[in-house]
Structure formats: C-alpha cells, structure tokens
Design a protein around this motif. Sequence first.
Motif, short mmCIF file in Angstrom:
data_model
loop_
_atom_site.label_atom_id
_atom_site.label_comp_id
_atom_site.label_asym_id
_atom_site.label_seq_id
_atom_site.Cartn_x
_atom_site.Cartn_y
_atom_site.Cartn_z
N ARG A 109 0.83 -1.21 0.00
CA ARG A 109 0.00 0.00 0.00
C ARG A 109 0.87 1.26 0.00
O ARG A 109 0.61 2.20 -0.76
CB ARG A 109 -0.91 -0.02 1.23
CG ARG A 109 -1.85 1.17 1.32
CD ARG A 109 -2.75 1.02 2.53
NE ARG A 109 -1.96 0.94 3.76
CZ ARG A 109 -2.45 0.49 4.92
NH1 ARG A 109 -3.71 0.09 5.00
NH2 ARG A 109 -1.68 0.47 6.00
N ILE A 113 0.98 3.98 -2.97
CA ILE A 113 0.69 5.39 -2.69
C ILE A 113 1.77 6.27 -3.31
O ILE A 113 1.47 7.30 -3.92
CB ILE A 113 0.58 5.63 -1.16
CG1 ILE A 113 -0.75 5.07 -0.64
CG2 ILE A 113 0.69 7.12 -0.83
CD1 ILE A 113 -0.90 5.13 0.87
N TYR A 117 1.01 8.93 -6.31
CA TYR A 117 1.37 10.32 -6.04
C TYR A 117 2.27 10.86 -7.15
O TYR A 117 2.05 11.96 -7.67
CB TYR A 117 2.08 10.41 -4.69
CG TYR A 117 2.54 11.80 -4.31
CD1 TYR A 117 1.76 12.61 -3.48
CD2 TYR A 117 3.75 12.31 -4.77
CE1 TYR A 117 2.18 13.88 -3.12
CE2 TYR A 117 4.17 13.58 -4.42
CZ TYR A 117 3.39 14.36 -3.60
OH TYR A 117 3.81 15.63 -3.26
N THR A 144 -7.48 13.86 -10.95
CA THR A 144 -8.45 13.80 -9.86
C THR A 144 -8.79 12.35 -9.51
O THR A 144 -8.89 11.99 -8.33
CB THR A 144 -9.72 14.57 -10.24
OG1 THR A 144 -9.40 15.94 -10.48
CG2 THR A 144 -10.76 14.49 -9.12
N ALA A 147 -5.94 10.98 -7.54
CA ALA A 147 -5.96 11.51 -6.18
C ALA A 147 -6.99 10.78 -5.32
O ALA A 147 -6.73 10.45 -4.15
CB ALA A 147 -6.26 13.01 -6.21
N ASP A 148 -8.17 10.49 -5.90
CA ASP A 148 -9.18 9.73 -5.18
C ASP A 148 -8.68 8.31 -4.88
O ASP A 148 -8.98 7.74 -3.82
CB ASP A 148 -10.47 9.66 -6.00
CG ASP A 148 -11.18 11.01 -6.09
OD1 ASP A 148 -10.91 11.87 -5.23
OD2 ASP A 148 -11.98 11.20 -7.03
N SER A 149 -7.91 7.76 -5.81
CA SER A 149 -7.37 6.41 -5.61
C SER A 149 -6.40 6.36 -4.45
O SER A 149 -6.37 5.39 -3.68
CB SER A 149 -6.67 5.94 -6.89
OG SER A 149 -7.58 5.86 -7.97
N VAL A 150 -5.61 7.43 -4.29
CA VAL A 150 -4.68 7.50 -3.16
C VAL A 150 -5.46 7.51 -1.85
O VAL A 150 -5.09 6.81 -0.88
CB VAL A 150 -3.78 8.74 -3.27
CG1 VAL A 150 -2.95 8.92 -2.00
CG2 VAL A 150 -2.85 8.63 -4.48
N ARG A 151 -6.55 8.26 -1.81
CA ARG A 151 -7.36 8.30 -0.59
C ARG A 151 -7.98 6.93 -0.30
O ARG A 151 -8.04 6.50 0.86
CB ARG A 151 -8.45 9.37 -0.73
CG ARG A 151 -7.92 10.80 -0.59
CD ARG A 151 -9.05 11.80 -0.51
NE ARG A 151 -9.64 12.03 -1.82
CZ ARG A 151 -9.21 12.95 -2.67
NH1 ARG A 151 -8.18 13.72 -2.36
NH2 ARG A 151 -9.80 13.11 -3.84
N LYS A 152 -8.40 6.24 -1.32
CA LYS A 152 -8.97 4.89 -1.13
C LYS A 152 -7.93 3.92 -0.58
O LYS A 152 -8.23 3.07 0.25
CB LYS A 152 -9.53 4.37 -2.45
CG LYS A 152 -10.77 5.08 -2.95
CD LYS A 152 -11.19 4.50 -4.29
CE LYS A 152 -12.40 5.22 -4.86
NZ LYS A 152 -12.77 4.70 -6.21
N ARG A 154 -5.60 4.35 1.46
CA ARG A 154 -5.32 4.50 2.89
C ARG A 154 -6.26 3.66 3.75
O ARG A 154 -5.98 3.43 4.93
CB ARG A 154 -5.40 5.98 3.28
CG ARG A 154 -4.41 6.86 2.51
CD ARG A 154 -4.45 8.30 2.97
NE ARG A 154 -3.67 9.17 2.11
CZ ARG A 154 -2.34 9.31 2.15
NH1 ARG A 154 -1.66 8.62 3.04
NH2 ARG A 154 -1.72 10.12 1.32
N ASP A 155 -7.37 3.20 3.16
CA ASP A 155 -8.36 2.47 3.95
C ASP A 155 -8.43 0.98 3.62
O ASP A 155 -9.30 0.28 4.14
CB ASP A 155 -9.75 3.08 3.73
CG ASP A 155 -9.82 4.52 4.21
OD1 ASP A 155 -9.20 4.83 5.25
OD2 ASP A 155 -10.51 5.35 3.55
#
Length: 343
Positions: A109, A113, A117, A144, A147-152, A154-155
Amino acid sequence: MRRLLNTLYITTPDAYLSLDGENIVILRNENEVLRVPLHNLEGIVTFGYTGASPALMGACAKRAIALSFLTGNGQFLASVTGSSKGNVLLRRTQYRLADDENASARLARNIIIGKLYNSRWVLERAVRDHDMRVDGEQIKRASTFIADSVRKLRDVDTLESVRGIEGEAATRYFSVFDELILNEKESFFFKTRNRRPPTDRVNAMLSLSYVLLAAETASALNSVGLDPFVGFLHRDRPGRRSLALDLMEELRSVFADRFVLSMINTRRIEASDFQQKESGAVILKDDARKEFLKAWQNRKREKIEHPFLREKIEWGLVPHAQALLLARHLRGDLDAYPPFMWK
C-alpha cells in the motif's frame, strides 16, 4: 562520493578503495580524494571496476560493513560481508513478512501510494508547463481520479484491494499519456501499454527504460542485503525479481516515463531510429540504443533533493536510498516504509 544513511557511495568509476589504519581512503590516479573513518559506516557501495585492497575488504568483513561492487552502469557484481553481518536476519524478516498477506499489503500500500502520487505529479506538471499544448481538462480528470485512488488506498488492507486500485489508476494515467507527447505525434503516439513485444515506438522505449530501472533497483536491494526475488506486491515467480519490481513502482512515472517523454519532446530520438521485426516487435536500432543509454546515464547524474531524507543526491542513487529505507523499516528502525514521493 557521498554518504547516505551511513552508507558511502563511490560513483567515480576510476576510484580505488584502500585502508589506512581505521579509515577508508579513496584514491584517484594514486591521489587521495576522500578519507572516512570506518566506524562511521554501515555499508560501502562502489560503482566501477578499479576495485578495493584486500586489506580494506578484510577490515570491512571484520567490522560487519557490507562492501558492494557494482558496474559503472549500476549492475550488481558482488558483496563482501563478514560473519556477523545481519543480512541473514534481515532476509528472514523479509521472507516472514512476504508470507504474511496482511504485512505484505501494508508495505504494498505504501509503495503504491508513492507510485500514484508521482503519477499524478507528472500529469499536473504537464498541465502547468504546457497548458496551451495539452488537453488540460482531460488530464485534470485523470489526475483527480488518481488523487481519489490514493485516498482509497489509505483504507484498504488486502493485496487484492491494493492491486485493484492500482490497476484502475494506472489505466487512467495511461489513458492521457498520449497528451504528454508534444512532438512528432504522427510517429510517436500512445494508445495503450503493450509489451512482450512492444509494437510501437513509445512502448519500445518505455519497456527498455523499465528494464534498466528494474536492474538498477535489484542491484540496490542486493547491496543492502535484501533478496530482490521475494516481493510483497509482486508474488514469487521463478526468475522474477519481485521485490525489485515492487520498489521500482514508485519511480516508473517520475523517472522512466519522464525520461522517455523528454527523449521524444526534445527530439533526441527520431522515428527513423527504430526498426520493426517480423514478429511485429518495434525496437531501437543499435546506434539509437547507445544514444538512449548514454542519455539515461546522464539523467542519473542529475541532482535532486530526496523528499524524505532532505539531502541532495543524484537521481541514480534514489533506488539505493529507497532500498536502505526499506531495510531500515524491516529491521524496525522506521515504523513504516516511506515511499519516494517527488515534488
């Protein structure tokens, strides 16, 4: 020559390493250019064929200082290590974590990331620098999404989830890659990633740059005592350097892809530099390949500031810095592996 995380890197190809008391002495044309106390070092990596004195090799083995020899192009040759060197313990930790899917997912992960990035940074920079020559809106949408994929990421906590998010983001990144090609669009175009064999000029250069990057990453992993064949994201397969493929993910876009784009956009490589085989494979001609490799080596010498270490290093040492950071994480010196996130 420079020190990085207590490892001394000698990038001057005609340097000779010798021992004087408790110091390593770097000689060039029999003249001393650097002297470093051995007690300050955990490792020494030298690029070139000139070599080191038997006395120094013995001193390094006695003090558990890993002494690694690489070619001038970064291909791993050999290491001298003493009986007390912790490579066995480091590799046992690596193997244990590789067998643990949850631990592998956490490492994978962080690596992805970093990859996403950097992919987004490449797209954003293209819009910033060439706003009038690219489809800014299309690239922004892809950015965009990434960027949403990076946020996903993290979880998530499974390898399957990491691979799924990475695959979708990579597809969006490559969907706008053709926009980043600014010159000779009739000859240099990108529709989709293809390989084994590459069937167009852009993919031919991407494949070659990835091969070079994988080899250098594998050498970096060898030099710190890690097994380049046992990865976390890429699983075991005979003959595949899985950990090298893992670690290079962060550098694909920011180094290899940008390098290929610069070769096209600055017209260092032309359409006539390629040939097509009967199999359909497109490859660089011999002279063009030499020019490509020369430019690759020159790019590796360019200086950057490492975003985590906050030190100026050559691009060619970035895989070595990341290998060192990964080894430190596996030894427990760092709570998490810090991926290379270029700014």
